[in-house]
Structures are given as C-alpha cells and as structure tokens.
Design a protein around this motif. Structure first.
Motif, short mmCIF file in Angstrom:
data_model
loop_
_atom_site.label_atom_id
_atom_site.label_comp_id
_atom_site.label_asym_id
_atom_site.label_seq_id
_atom_site.Cartn_x
_atom_site.Cartn_y
_atom_site.Cartn_z
N GLN A 185 0.92 75.89 0.92
CA GLN A 185 1.52 75.47 -0.34
C GLN A 185 2.83 74.75 -0.09
O GLN A 185 3.49 74.97 0.94
CB GLN A 185 1.76 76.67 -1.24
CG GLN A 185 0.50 77.27 -1.83
CD GLN A 185 0.80 78.33 -2.87
OE1 GLN A 185 1.84 78.98 -2.85
NE2 GLN A 185 -0.12 78.51 -3.82
N ALA A 186 3.20 73.91 -1.03
CA ALA A 186 4.48 73.21 -0.92
C ALA A 186 5.61 74.21 -0.77
O ALA A 186 5.62 75.26 -1.42
CB ALA A 186 4.71 72.35 -2.16
N SER A 221 9.61 73.74 4.83
CA SER A 221 9.83 73.05 3.54
C SER A 221 8.83 71.93 3.36
O SER A 221 9.18 70.80 3.00
CB SER A 221 11.27 72.51 3.47
OG SER A 221 12.21 73.54 3.62
N LEU A 222 7.59 72.25 3.59
CA LEU A 222 6.54 71.23 3.55
C LEU A 222 6.35 70.68 2.15
O LEU A 222 6.49 71.41 1.14
CB LEU A 222 5.24 71.80 4.08
CG LEU A 222 5.18 71.90 5.61
CD1 LEU A 222 4.10 72.86 6.06
CD2 LEU A 222 4.97 70.53 6.23
N THR A 226 -2.71 70.09 5.38
CA THR A 226 -2.81 69.83 3.94
C THR A 226 -1.79 70.68 3.19
O THR A 226 -1.77 71.90 3.36
CB THR A 226 -4.22 70.13 3.41
OG1 THR A 226 -5.18 69.36 4.16
CG2 THR A 226 -4.33 69.77 1.94
N VAL A 227 -0.95 70.03 2.42
CA VAL A 227 0.08 70.72 1.65
C VAL A 227 -0.26 70.57 0.17
O VAL A 227 -0.29 69.46 -0.35
CB VAL A 227 1.48 70.15 1.94
CG1 VAL A 227 2.53 70.97 1.19
CG2 VAL A 227 1.76 70.16 3.44
N GLU A 283 3.48 65.24 0.40
CA GLU A 283 3.44 63.97 1.14
C GLU A 283 3.41 64.16 2.65
O GLU A 283 3.27 63.19 3.39
CB GLU A 283 4.62 63.07 0.75
CG GLU A 283 5.98 63.74 0.82
CD GLU A 283 6.43 64.26 -0.54
OE1 GLU A 283 5.61 64.87 -1.26
OE2 GLU A 283 7.62 64.07 -0.86
N ASP A 284 3.53 65.39 3.12
CA ASP A 284 3.36 65.67 4.55
C ASP A 284 1.88 65.82 4.92
O ASP A 284 1.54 65.94 6.10
CB ASP A 284 4.10 66.94 4.95
CG ASP A 284 5.60 66.81 4.83
OD1 ASP A 284 6.24 67.77 4.35
OD2 ASP A 284 6.14 65.75 5.24
N THR A 285 1.01 65.82 3.93
CA THR A 285 -0.42 65.94 4.18
C THR A 285 -0.91 64.78 5.02
O THR A 285 -0.70 63.61 4.68
CB THR A 285 -1.20 65.99 2.85
OG1 THR A 285 -0.84 67.18 2.14
CG2 THR A 285 -2.70 65.97 3.10
N ALA A 286 -1.55 65.11 6.14
CA ALA A 286 -2.02 64.07 7.07
C ALA A 286 -2.74 64.74 8.23
O ALA A 286 -2.70 65.96 8.37
CB ALA A 286 -0.84 63.26 7.60
N VAL A 287 -3.37 63.92 9.03
CA VAL A 287 -3.85 64.38 10.33
C VAL A 287 -2.70 64.17 11.31
O VAL A 287 -2.15 63.06 11.41
CB VAL A 287 -5.09 63.60 10.79
CG1 VAL A 287 -5.51 64.05 12.19
CG2 VAL A 287 -6.24 63.80 9.80
#
Length: 124
Positions: free
Chosen positions: A13-14, A85-86, A121-122, A89-93
């Motif tokens: 989660q964020a 503090s994810l 995935t956030v 927009e940090d979601t990525a490979v």
C-alpha cells in the motif's frame, strides 16, 4: 557470464516499504558499480539508484531521494534497495544492473549486465 537475480518485489500500500535484493553470480564476477532501474507500463526505463562497488558511493534519481536507500554486501555479492514511503507512481518492474568498468560519465552510459526484473506494485 554474469547472472543477476532480483527478489523482493510485491504488492504494497502507499506509504509502505519494500526491500529489493539482487544476487550476482558468475564465473568471474566483478563490477565497478551496481544499479537499480525501473520501467513502468508505457514508459521508458529510468535510473533509480546506483552504488560503486569498491567505496560505496551512492547516486539517486531525484524522484526517490530521501525515500530509497541502495546498499551493497561485497562478501555475498548482493545489492539491495530499501524503498520507503512508497507511492503509486513507484509502480514498475525494477531491474538490477551491473557496470563492469569505470568510464567517463559512467552513470549515463548503458550498464553491462541486467537481471530479469521484479514487479513492484503500490496501491493507493
């Protein structure tokens, strides 16, 4: 031949945290620096962080400064990325990469070794 294997990705989660690890192996593994890159859907791959192997100098993208920390364990040939503090927009490979030798402006040049990536995935 150098192999890089990432682990530690997942769903968070964020505001949460994740720790990615990269294990390097190969018959004669050596490198000047290791780095983390990421690629979100529909976007180009971007630099996240890097660390020099011998003296531990670190480099970060502005978007992750103060939230992500890269570190290395020379004895075990591993590099980690602690992410806090994810944000969605940090979601990525996320890809681990290695640079074999120093060259001028090395951080802007393509890295030599690449892992297959791990999904982060956030959720909001």
């Amino acid at each position: 031949q150098v192999q890089l294997v990432e682990s530690g990705g997942g769903l968070v989660q964020a505001g949460g945290s994740l720790r990615l690890s990269c294990a390097a192996s190969g018959r004669t593994f050596s490198s000047y620096a290791m780095g983390w890159f990421r690629q979100a859907p529909g976007k180009e791959r971007e630099f996240v962080a890097a660390i020099t192997w011998s003296n531990g100098f670190t480099y970060y993208a502005d978007s992750v400064k103060g939230r992500f920390t890269i570190s290395r364990d020379s004895a075990n040939n591993t590099v980690s990325l602690q992410m806090s503090s994810l944000k969605p927009e940090d979601t990525a490979v996320y890809y681990c990469a290695g640079r074999a030798n120093w060259v001028i402006n090395w951080l802007r040049k393509p890295f030599d070794y690449w892992g297959r990536g791990t999904q982060v995935t956030v959720s909001s």
